[in-house]
Every structure is written in structure tokens, then in C-alpha cells.
Design a protein around this motif. Structure first.
Motif, PDB file in Angstrom:
ATOM      1  N   ALA A  93      -0.881  14.901 -17.253  1.00 41.34           N
ATOM      2  CA  ALA A  93      -1.100  15.754 -16.082  1.00 41.34           C
ATOM      3  C   ALA A  93      -0.798  14.867 -14.883  1.00 41.34           C
ATOM      4  N   CYS A  94      -0.622  15.477 -13.691  1.00 42.98           N
ATOM      5  CA  CYS A  94      -0.084  14.688 -12.567  1.00 42.98           C
ATOM      6  C   CYS A  94      -1.052  13.618 -12.064  1.00 42.98           C
ATOM      7  N   GLY A  95      -2.356  13.887 -12.173  1.00 43.49           N
ATOM      8  CA  GLY A  95      -3.320  12.893 -11.709  1.00 43.49           C
ATOM      9  C   GLY A  95      -3.550  12.919 -10.205  1.00 43.49           C
ATOM     10  N   LYS A  96      -2.811  13.771  -9.471  1.00 46.66           N
ATOM     11  CA  LYS A  96      -2.896  13.741  -8.001  1.00 46.66           C
ATOM     12  C   LYS A  96      -3.364  15.052  -7.385  1.00 46.66           C
ATOM     13  N   CYS A  97      -3.172  16.170  -8.067  1.00 46.37           N
ATOM     14  CA  CYS A  97      -3.464  17.474  -7.449  1.00 46.37           C
ATOM     15  C   CYS A  97      -4.980  17.713  -7.386  1.00 46.37           C
ATOM     16  N   GLN A  98      -5.382  18.791  -6.713  1.00 45.30           N
ATOM     17  CA  GLN A  98      -6.820  19.063  -6.571  1.00 45.30           C
ATOM     18  C   GLN A  98      -7.497  19.311  -7.921  1.00 45.30           C
ATOM     19  N   PHE A  99      -6.759  19.912  -8.868  1.00 45.50           N
ATOM     20  CA  PHE A  99      -7.352  20.157 -10.193  1.00 45.50           C
ATOM     21  C   PHE A  99      -7.607  18.822 -10.900  1.00 45.50           C
ATOM     22  N   CYS A 100      -6.587  17.956 -10.906  1.00 50.29           N
ATOM     23  CA  CYS A 100      -6.742  16.650 -11.570  1.00 50.29           C
ATOM     24  C   CYS A 100      -7.872  15.860 -10.933  1.00 50.29           C
ATOM     25  N   LYS A 101      -7.937  15.867  -9.593  1.00 52.29           N
ATOM     26  CA  LYS A 101      -8.952  15.063  -8.902  1.00 52.29           C
ATOM     27  C   LYS A 101     -10.367  15.564  -9.160  1.00 52.29           C
ATOM     28  N   LEU A 107      -5.947  22.397 -15.808  1.00 57.73           N
ATOM     29  CA  LEU A 107      -5.324  23.460 -15.006  1.00 57.73           C
ATOM     30  C   LEU A 107      -4.177  22.933 -14.138  1.00 57.73           C
ATOM     31  N   CYS A 108      -3.858  21.655 -14.237  1.00 61.66           N
ATOM     32  CA  CYS A 108      -2.779  21.035 -13.435  1.00 61.66           C
ATOM     33  C   CYS A 108      -1.469  21.797 -13.649  1.00 61.66           C
ATOM     34  N   SER A 109      -0.735  22.069 -12.574  1.00 61.31           N
ATOM     35  CA  SER A 109       0.524  22.825 -12.763  1.00 61.31           C
ATOM     36  C   SER A 109       1.598  21.963 -13.418  1.00 61.31           C
TER      37      SER A 109
END
Ligand code: ZN
Ligand code: ZN
Length: 334
Positions: A93-101, A107-109
Motif C-alpha cells: 500500500a502507498c504508506g502516505k495517504c490518509q487511509f494508510c496513515k 482501503l488505500c487506493s
């Protein structure tokens, strides 16, 4: 290396997985090379094969992977050669978006699934980021550990999202790999469990594992349900489960895709009285890690039915037909 590969989507009955030789992958920075010994089978593979999910073709399926670390890419610090590890559905997962944080990396896109967006475990070897692999507790054999990585971990998330508490009644609709693990967790938690399934073999297994009642999906359980979890790939189960709920009850839908639509439903009869429906999407690394420790502690020992990797097409047909007891696991030859 040898692998079962999917080149185009079609009904599983056409046996689309091909037994091929492909280059053994080499681990990139922060990646580990895993020599796969067992890989669990999941309904998600059937969704990928039949095109309800869109995998990156050609793809090596499989996201319940157990094996030993055989090679380390540059910069790996978390694992050593020979460690026994597991790989689950969450591949990155990206690790940066609001979901990851916020701990909702499921739920990361940019969420990538193992055996869907990255090659999985229907092969002799696979590579994965060291951040997305887990040490396997000693008490499990390789085959027992495999279904813990999706059927178990997602079942753990389902149960968490159901909000069920000690002493409450829980209904399980469908009794495959995930449900047969959830029943053990729920009983450990102090819940009373009712199982709804068409298969007489599955009802027998449910009672053996401690369910206090097992019947068909249209049958009325002896008590109303505070929560229900729907593991079935069909739409018709949803109204049955809602009918069985107590007022204010919650239905959790555990599958990624339904094979057929949910039928139109009468709002007053099935949804009013503050009933809720919640779906579950993917899992986080925390789900997998927490569940593996809990499973070792309880302990939860999955019932497994083993097949050889080369038999994956036939084994997945049995899975689709609901003919596997507990969890189906592929053994990988070396
Ligand atoms: Zn799965
Ligand atoms: Zn993200």
C-alpha cells in the motif's frame, strides 16, 4: 521454476491454470525470496479466474503463502535466511495517504493484492517486500499455517468489525475455510454460534467445532442473532441473514464479490429496526500479525485438505462447488 499460471480469464471448469516453467524471481531492494512450501486456496482466486476481479495477466495466483526465506535483497533487516514466513493478501500500500496513515491501509487506493497485482504462491518461489511478510508461529505446520493468512486473518477482521461481544449470538452463513476458523475464535470469545449452510458435511463439521446449532440458510435459528457474517459467494443469502438478525443487529459481508446480485429486499421487513450492513475490504498487516499470535495462543488449528500444486484447477472446482472440508491447501513440489 515451476508455476501454475493464469493467462486469460474464463470459467474455472475450463481449467485455465497452466503448469509452466518461468524464471525464478530475484529479490529487489528490501525484498525477500521465499521458497514456497504451501499455498492456501481462496474464493478470491475463483473471482480472479472468472473475471469478477481484474488481475494483472498473466498472473501467478495465491495469497496464503508459507515458505522459507531463501534469498535476501539489498537492505533487508527484518528476516534471515531460513526463517519461516507467511505472505497474505496485502502485498503493498502507498504508506502516505490518509487511509494508510490512519491504519486503514486496506482501503488505500494503491492497495496491491498478492496473486492479483503481484505474483503469488502458486509457484515454487515468490518475492515480497520484507514489510509485508510475517513470521509463522512454531505450533503450526506449513499446511495449517497457510489458511490462517487469508481465511483466518480476514475472519479475524470480520469478527472485529461485527462488534460482537461475550455472551452474544453470532450467525455464520456459509461454512468454508474462513467460517470454520471464525467459529473457533467466537467460541473462545464466549459467543454462541449458529451456522447456516446447505452442506450436511459442513453442518457436521460446524457442530464438531462447537456451533450450538447448524441448519440451512432459510431455516430459523433457535435465537435471534446480534451479528451475522455472510461468507457465501451468492446474493440470496443477504435477505436470509437480515431476517435472522435481532433488532439493531449487524450483518458483515466477508466476500470481495458476489457471483449473482442481491435480490430486491423489503425495507420494512429486513432493514428497518436499525439493522446495519457492513462489508469488509482486504486486510491490514496488523490484522495478519495480531491474528497469527491469537491463533497460536487459543490455539486455532485449521482442518485442511491438501492437493498438489499441479491439481490446482480440479481443487478450485471442488472449492467452487463447496466440496472442501475446512480449508484447501496446495502443496508445492521441489
Ligand atoms: Zn483470500
Ligand atoms: Zn495509501
Amino acid at each position: 521454476m515451476k508455476a501454475m499460471i493464469l493467462k486469460e480469464t474464463m470459467p474455472i471448469e475450463k481449467e485455465p491454470l497452466q503448469w509452466v516453467d518461468v524464471p525464478t524471481p530475484s529479490p529487489g531492494p528490501k525484498e525477500i525470496l521465499v521458497k514456497v512450501s504451501a499455498c492456501g486456496m481462496c474464493h478470491t482466486e475463483i473471482d480472479e479466474i472468472e473475471g469478477r476481479l481484474q488481475p494483472n495477466l498473466p498472473i501467478i495466483l495465491g495469497h496464503e503463502i508459507v515458505g522459507k526465506v531463501e534469498g535476501l535483497g539489498p537492505g533487508v533487516t527484518k528476516f534471515a535466511q531460513g526463517d519461516r514466513v507467511g505472505i497474505a493478501w496485502i502485498n503493498s500500500a502507498c504508506g502516505k495517504c490518509q487511509f494508510c496513515k490512519n491504519g486503514n491501509e486496506n482501503l488505500c487506493s494503491e492497495f496491491k493484492g498478492t496473486g492479483c497485482h503481484a505474483h503469488g504462491g502458486y509457484a515454487q518461489y515468490t518475492v515480497v517486500s520484507e514489510d509485508f511478510a510475517y513470521l509463522i508461529p512454531q505450533r503450526f505446520s506449513d499446511s495449517e499455517a497457510a489458511p490462517l493468512l487469508c481465511a483466518g486473518a480476514i475472519g479475524y477482521r470480520d469478527l472485529r468489525l461485527s462488534g460482537i461481544k461475550r455472551g452474544q449470538t453470532l450467525g455464520l452463513f456459509g461454512f468454508g475455510a474462513s467460517a470454520h476458523i471464525v467459529v473457533q475464535m467466537a467460541i473462545h470469545l464466549g459467543c454462541e454460534v449458529f451456522v447456516f449452510t446447505r452442506s450436511e458435511e459442513h453442518r457436521t463439521l460446524a457442530r464438531k467445532l462447537g456451533a450450538s446449532w447448524a441448519g440451512g440458510p432459510e431455516d430459523e435459528a433457535p435465537k435471534k442473532l446480534y451479528c451475522a457474517i455472510d461468507f457465501t459467494p451468492v446474493g440470496e443469502t443477504v435477505p436470509h441473514a437480515l431476517r435472522a438478525l435481532e433488532k439493531g443487529g449487524r450483518l458483515v459481508m466477508a466476500v470481495i464479490r458476489k457471483r449473482n446480485p442481491i435480490p430486491p429486499m423489503d425495507y420494512a421487513q429486513l432493514l428497518w429496526d436499525e439493522k446495519e450492513i457492513k462489508s469488509v475490504a482486504n486486510i491490514t498487516r496488523k490484522d495478519a500479525q495480531e491474528f497469527l499470535s491469537l491463533a497460536a495462543e487459543i490455539p486455532i488449528i485449521p482442518e485442511v485438505q491438501e492437493f498438489r500444486l499441479e491439481e490446482a484447477n480440479q481443487a478450485l472446482i471442488l472449492l467452487k462447488q463447496g466440496k472442501i472440508q475446512g480449508a484447501g491447501v496446495l502443496r508445492i513440489p521441489h
